[in-house]
Design an enzyme around this catalytic site. Structure first.
Site, PDB file in Angstrom:
ATOM      1  N   GLY A  17      62.761  82.351  27.508  1.00  9.14           N
ATOM      2  CA  GLY A  17      61.845  83.235  28.230  1.00  9.14           C
ATOM      3  C   GLY A  17      61.834  84.591  27.561  1.00  9.14           C
ATOM      4  O   GLY A  17      60.939  84.912  26.778  1.00  9.14           O
ATOM      5  N   GLU A  55      49.426  93.563  28.459  1.00  8.32           N
ATOM      6  CA  GLU A  55      49.933  92.800  29.610  1.00  8.32           C
ATOM      7  C   GLU A  55      50.847  93.691  30.461  1.00  8.32           C
ATOM      8  O   GLU A  55      50.761  93.703  31.688  1.00  8.32           O
ATOM      9  CB  GLU A  55      50.690  91.559  29.101  1.00  8.32           C
ATOM     10  CG  GLU A  55      51.381  90.803  30.217  1.00  8.32           C
ATOM     11  CD  GLU A  55      51.811  89.382  29.829  1.00  8.32           C
ATOM     12  OE1 GLU A  55      51.359  88.869  28.792  1.00  8.32           O
ATOM     13  OE2 GLU A  55      52.596  88.801  30.590  1.00  8.32           O
ATOM     14  N   GLY A 110      61.117  94.348  62.934  1.00  8.18           N
ATOM     15  CA  GLY A 110      61.068  92.881  62.906  1.00  8.18           C
ATOM     16  C   GLY A 110      59.701  92.347  62.521  1.00  8.18           C
ATOM     17  O   GLY A 110      59.596  91.269  61.915  1.00  8.18           O
ATOM     18  N   GLY A 117      58.081  90.121  30.661  1.00  5.41           N
ATOM     19  CA  GLY A 117      59.208  90.903  30.107  1.00  5.41           C
ATOM     20  C   GLY A 117      59.966  91.549  31.243  1.00  5.41           C
ATOM     21  O   GLY A 117      59.403  92.329  32.014  1.00  5.41           O
TER      22      GLY A 117
HETATM   23  C1  LIG Z   1      55.640  83.343  38.988  1.00  8.25           C
HETATM   24  C2  LIG Z   1      55.838  83.441  37.500  1.00  8.25           C
HETATM   25  C3  LIG Z   1      54.735  83.426  36.659  1.00  8.25           C
HETATM   26  C4  LIG Z   1      54.916  83.473  35.285  1.00  8.25           C
HETATM   27  N1  LIG Z   1      53.809  83.374  34.464  1.00  8.25           N
HETATM   28  C5  LIG Z   1      54.009  83.197  33.132  1.00  8.25           C
HETATM   29  C6  LIG Z   1      52.904  82.884  32.287  1.00  8.25           C
HETATM   30  O1  LIG Z   1      51.750  82.823  32.709  1.00  8.25           O
HETATM   31  N2  LIG Z   1      53.157  82.652  30.982  1.00  8.25           N
HETATM   32  C7  LIG Z   1      54.418  82.708  30.463  1.00  8.25           C
HETATM   33  O2  LIG Z   1      54.561  82.471  29.275  1.00  8.25           O
HETATM   34  N3  LIG Z   1      55.480  83.018  31.234  1.00  8.25           N
HETATM   35  C8  LIG Z   1      55.304  83.245  32.554  1.00  8.25           C
HETATM   36  N4  LIG Z   1      56.375  83.529  33.354  1.00  8.25           N
HETATM   37  C9  LIG Z   1      57.701  83.596  32.757  1.00  8.25           C
HETATM   38  C10 LIG Z   1      58.300  84.992  32.679  1.00  8.25           C
HETATM   39  O3  LIG Z   1      57.615  85.791  31.743  1.00  8.25           O
HETATM   40  C11 LIG Z   1      59.776  84.804  32.350  1.00  8.25           C
HETATM   41  O4  LIG Z   1      60.378  84.269  33.515  1.00  8.25           O
HETATM   42  C12 LIG Z   1      60.453  86.082  31.935  1.00  8.25           C
HETATM   43  O5  LIG Z   1      59.983  86.509  30.688  1.00  8.25           O
HETATM   44  C13 LIG Z   1      61.985  85.930  31.871  1.00  8.25           C
HETATM   45  O6  LIG Z   1      62.357  84.811  31.129  1.00  8.25           O
HETATM   46  P1  LIG Z   1      63.382  83.737  31.761  1.00  8.25           P
HETATM   47  O7  LIG Z   1      62.895  83.390  33.102  1.00  8.25           O
HETATM   48  O8  LIG Z   1      63.580  82.658  30.785  1.00  8.25           O
HETATM   49  O9  LIG Z   1      64.715  84.572  31.935  1.00  8.25           O
HETATM   50  P2  LIG Z   1      65.886  84.729  30.842  1.00  8.25           P
HETATM   51  O10 LIG Z   1      65.298  85.158  29.552  1.00  8.25           O
HETATM   52  O11 LIG Z   1      66.715  83.512  30.859  1.00  8.25           O
HETATM   53  O12 LIG Z   1      66.698  85.935  31.473  1.00  8.25           O
HETATM   54  C14 LIG Z   1      67.645  85.768  32.516  1.00  8.25           C
HETATM   55  C15 LIG Z   1      68.243  87.141  32.833  1.00  8.25           C
HETATM   56  O13 LIG Z   1      68.919  87.633  31.665  1.00  8.25           O
HETATM   57  C16 LIG Z   1      68.406  88.896  31.319  1.00  8.25           C
HETATM   58  N5  LIG Z   1      68.380  89.051  29.857  1.00  8.25           N
HETATM   59  C17 LIG Z   1      67.876  88.180  28.932  1.00  8.25           C
HETATM   60  N6  LIG Z   1      68.010  88.698  27.713  1.00  8.25           N
HETATM   61  C18 LIG Z   1      68.594  89.918  27.858  1.00  8.25           C
HETATM   62  C19 LIG Z   1      68.996  90.958  26.958  1.00  8.25           C
HETATM   63  N7  LIG Z   1      68.778  90.855  25.643  1.00  8.25           N
HETATM   64  N8  LIG Z   1      69.580  92.070  27.470  1.00  8.25           N
HETATM   65  C20 LIG Z   1      69.781  92.191  28.809  1.00  8.25           C
HETATM   66  N9  LIG Z   1      69.419  91.250  29.706  1.00  8.25           N
HETATM   67  C21 LIG Z   1      68.831  90.134  29.229  1.00  8.25           C
HETATM   68  C22 LIG Z   1      66.988  88.916  31.880  1.00  8.25           C
HETATM   69  O14 LIG Z   1      66.518  90.249  32.063  1.00  8.25           O
HETATM   70  C23 LIG Z   1      67.179  88.167  33.187  1.00  8.25           C
HETATM   71  O15 LIG Z   1      67.686  89.055  34.154  1.00  8.25           O
HETATM   72  C24 LIG Z   1      56.210  83.554  34.747  1.00  8.25           C
HETATM   73  C25 LIG Z   1      57.320  83.602  35.592  1.00  8.25           C
HETATM   74  C26 LIG Z   1      57.147  83.519  36.943  1.00  8.25           C
HETATM   75  C27 LIG Z   1      58.352  83.501  37.829  1.00  8.25           C
END
Ligand SMILES: Cc1cc2nc3c(=O)[nH]c(=O)nc-3n(C[C@H](O)[C@H](O)[C@H](O)COP(=O)(O)OP(=O)(O)OC[C@H]3O[C@@H](n4cnc5c(N)ncnc54)[C@H](O)[C@@H]3O)c2cc1C
Length: 498
Positions: free
Chosen positions: A133, A243, A341, A365
Site C-alpha cells: 500500500g 489526489e 448520545g 498516502g
Molecule cells: C476505503 C478505502 C478506499 C481506498 N481506495 C483506493 C483506491 O481507489 N485505489 C488504491 O490504489 N488504493 C486505495 N486505498 C488504499 C489506500 O491508499 C491504502 O490503504 C493506503 O495507502 C495505506 O496502505 P496499506 O493499507 O497497505 O497500509 P500499510 O502500507 O501496510 O501501512 C500500515 C501502517 O504502517 C504505516 N507505515 C507504512 N510505511 C511507513 C513508513 N515508511 N513510515 C512510517 N509508517 C509507515 C502506515 O502509515 C500505516 O499506519 C483505499 C483504502 C481504503 C480503506
C-alpha cells in the site's frame, strides 16, 4: 468578504452546483448509503449540467476552466454528508482521469475521456495491493508484453469504484526486476475476461463501492499503456499531488459542513435550562475548531493556487493533506461529542461524518507517509521533479546502476550545457566521471585524471542529483558534496543538473 480566489463566475457555478446537489443528491443519500450503491444516472445528470470535466479540454467535452472551479466542486460534494458519494467522482475526475489526460495517447484520450466527462463512464485508480500500500514500488501485479497485448496477472485491493466501474488505471510491473523503473500504467477494462471483482465491506464510505480485483491472464491491448513503459512510478508521484490536494479540499469542506450542522444542533438543544451553545466549554471548543478550520482552509487554497499556476508543490500538497485530514478527524470527534448520545445514532448525520472521516488520514498516502515526505524535504533537502521534466527516466534502456551506463546520460546533459572552460571530476571513491570542458563542448569520460575542480560525492547522492531529487546547491551546503580546487567550476554544477 471578497475572495482572493473566487470571482463572480466561480460563485455562480457554486450556486448552481449547490442547487443541483440539494435537489438531486441530498434527498437520496440515505438510500444510496443503505444500498451501498449510487445509481449511474446521477453522474450522467451531473455531466449534462456541465459539472464534470471542469478543467479538461473542450475537445473531449470538458470546460477548460481554472482549478478553482474544481476546488468548488470538491468543497461542495464534501458537504452532502456522504464521503462515499464525494469520493466516487473525486476518483474519476482527479485520481484516475488525469493520468490519461496528461500522459495518454490521443487514441486513449478520445476513447476514455469523453465518457468520464459526460458521467457515462466510471473509472478507478488501482495502486494498492494486498501486500503493498504505502510501499508502492513493491507492487507485484505484472503486465508482460506478448505480441500486440499485455498479459496481466496479480491483484489489487481497496479499489474505489471497482465493483460497478468500467475501467481501472492499473499500476503494473512491466519489468519486475527494475524496481520503480519497471512500473507502468495500463488501462484495464473491468469487464475483460480474467478480471474478477469482490466487493469489500467497510467501516464507512458506504455509498462508495470498494473492490478487491484479481487478474488472471487478462489480455490488454498494447495501446492501453499510458505514456511510456517504466514511467508509471514517476507519473504516479506527480498525480498523487493532485489526489492529496483534493483530499485536503474535501477534508476542510467536510469540516465546514460538520460545524454548521453542529452549531445548529447546539442552538436547538437545551440542558440545565439553556441552549447548550451557552456553555463556555462548548463555545470555546467550537471557537477553536472554527479557527483551525479557517486557517487550514486558507493554506489549502494557497496550495490550490500553486496547482492552478502549474507549480509542482510536493511539500505543500503533502502538508495540506496531512493537516486537513487530521483536522477532519478531530472536528468530527468533537462535533459528535456536542450531540451527546444522539451523535451516536444513525438518524444524525454526524455519526456518518465521523466514520467517513476516518479514511482521510489513510487513503491516498497515510499521515505517516505524508510526514515522511515532508521530513525528507525539510530535513534532508530532498526535492522532487515532475515526471515529464525528468527526461532521464524516459530512456528505458538506461540502467543507472553503474558508472558506465550513466556516462551516456551525463554526456547528453553536459553536451547541451555551456562549455565549462575547465575540467571537472566527480569522484565516487572507487570510480569517477571526468568532464573536459576546455573545448567547444563538454566531453565526458571515465578517465581517472586530475581536474581543475574535484567533486567528492557518494554514488547514491550523485544519482539523486541527476534524477533531480537533490538540489546541487543544497547538497553543497548540506555537506553531501565536498569540493576541492576551483570553486568557480563547481558553481557551474547547477547548469549540468537543471
Ligand atoms: C476505503 C478505502 C478506499 C481506498 N481506495 C483506493 C483506491 O481507489 N485505489 C488504491 O490504489 N488504493 C486505495 N486505498 C488504499 C489506500 O491508499 C491504502 O490503504 C493506503 O495507502 C495505506 O496502505 P496499506 O493499507 O497497505 O497500509 P500499510 O502500507 O501496510 O501501512 C500500515 C501502517 O504502517 C504505516 N507505515 C507504512 N510505511 C511507513 C513508513 N515508511 N513510515 C512510517 N509508517 C509507515 C502506515 O502509515 C500505516 O499506519 C483505499 C483504502 C481504503 C480503506
Amino acid at each position: 468578504m471578497n475572495s482572493y480566489y473566487f470571482d463572480e463566475g466561480h460563485e455562480l457555478f457554486r450556486e448552481s452546483l449547490k442547487a443541483f446537489l440539494q435537489k438531486e443528491v441530498i434527498p437520496n443519500i440515505d438510500k444510496w448509503e443503505e444500498d451501498q450503491r449510487i445509481p449511474r444516472d446521477v453522474w450522467e445528470k451531473m455531466g449534462d449540467m456541465g459539472f464534470l470535466g471542469l478543467s479538461y479540454p473542450e475537445e473531449f467535452g470538458g470546460a477548460h476552466l481554472d482549478f478553482f472551479y474544481d476546488v468548488i466542486f470538491c468543497e461542495e460534494i464534501a458537504k452532502v454528508f456522504s464521503g462515499g458519494f464525494a469520493i466516487t467522482q473525486a476518483v474519476v475526475q482527479y485520481m484516475s482521469g488525469p493520468y490519461i489526460l496528461k500522459y495518454g495517447s490521443q487514441k486513449l484520450k478520445e476513447k476514455y475521456l469523453p465518457g468520464i466527462i459526460s458521467g457515462k463512464t466510471i473509472s478507478c485508480i488501482g495502486i494498492s495491493e494486498p501486500t503493498a500500500g504505502s510501499d508502492v514500488a513493491n507492487i507485484k501485479t505484472t503486465a508482460m508484453l506478448s505480441g500486440d497485448h499485455y498479459l496481466v496477472n496479480g491483484s489489487k485491493t481497496f479499489i474505489t469504484n471497482a465493483v460497478y466501474g468500467d475501467f481501472v488505471v492499473c499500476v503494473v510491473k512491466t519489468d519486475p526486476k527494475a524496481g520503480p523503473d519497471g512500473v507502468s500504467l495500463l488501462i484495464v477494462d473491468l469487464d475483460n475476461e480474467g478480471v474478477s471483482r469482490t466487493k469489500l465491506r467497510k467501516l464507512g464510505w458506504h455509498a462508495s463501492d470498494t473492490a478487491e480485483l484479481a487478474f488472471d491472464n487478462v489480455k490488454v491491448p498494447k495501446e492501453n499503456l499510458i505514456g511510456k513503459e517504466g514511467q508509471g512510478f514517476y507519473y504516479l508521484m506527480g498525480g498523487l499531488q493532485v489526489e492529496r490536494l483534493v483530499g485536503a479540499i474535501m477534508g476542510y469542506g467536510a469540516c465546514e459542513a460538520a460545524m454548521e450542522y453542529t452549531l445548529q444542533y447546539m442552538a436547538d438543544r437545551s440542558a440545565f435550562g439553556r441552549p447548550i451553545n451557552k456553555f463556555q466549554v462548548l463555545r470555546h471548543r467550537m471557537a477553536q475548531l472554527a479557527s483551525e478550520i479557517e486557517s487550514c482552509k486558507q493554506f489549502v487554497l494557497h496550495c490550490s493556487r500553486l496547482n492552478n499556476d502549474d507549480k509542482y508543490a510536493v511539500k505543500e500538497c503533502s502538508m495540506a493533506k496531512l493537516l486537513a485530514t487530521e483536522l477532519s478527524d478531530k472536528t468530527m470527534t468533537q462535533c459528535l461529542q456536542s450531540f451527546g448520545g444522539y451523535g451516536y445514532m444513525e438518524d444524525f448525520k454526524i455519526a456518518r461524518m465521523f466514520r467517513d472521516s476516518r479514511i482521510g488520514t489513510i487513503g491516498g498516502g497515510t499521515s505517516e507517509i505524508m510526514r515522511e515526505i515532508i521530513a525528507k524535504m525539510v530535513i534532508d533537502d530532498i526535492s522532487y521533479k515532475q515526471a515529464e521534466k525528468n527526461n532521464l527516466n524516459n530512456n528505458k534502456t538506461n540502467d543507472m546502476s553503474n558508472v558506465d551506463n550513466i556516462l551516456q546520460t551525463i554526456q547528453e546533459r553536459a553536451g547541451k550545457a555551456d562549455s565549462l572552460n575547465n575540467t571537472l571530476k566527480f569522484n565516487f571513491g572507487d570510480e569517477q566521471l571526468y568532464i573536459d570542458g576546455t573545448g567547444d563542448k563538454n566531453m565526458v569520460s571515465v578517465d581517472d585524471k586530475a581536474a581543475d575542480c574535484q567533486v567528492d560525492i557518494g554514488f547514491d547522492d550523485f544519482m539523486s542529483l541527476i534524477k533531480g531529487d537533490l538540489n546541487p546547491m543544497a547538497a553543497v551546503m548540506g555537506g553531501k558534496i565536498k569540493i576541492k580546487g576551483d570553486m568557480g567550476v563547481a558553481m557551474k554544477l547547477q547548469t549540468l543538473f537543471s
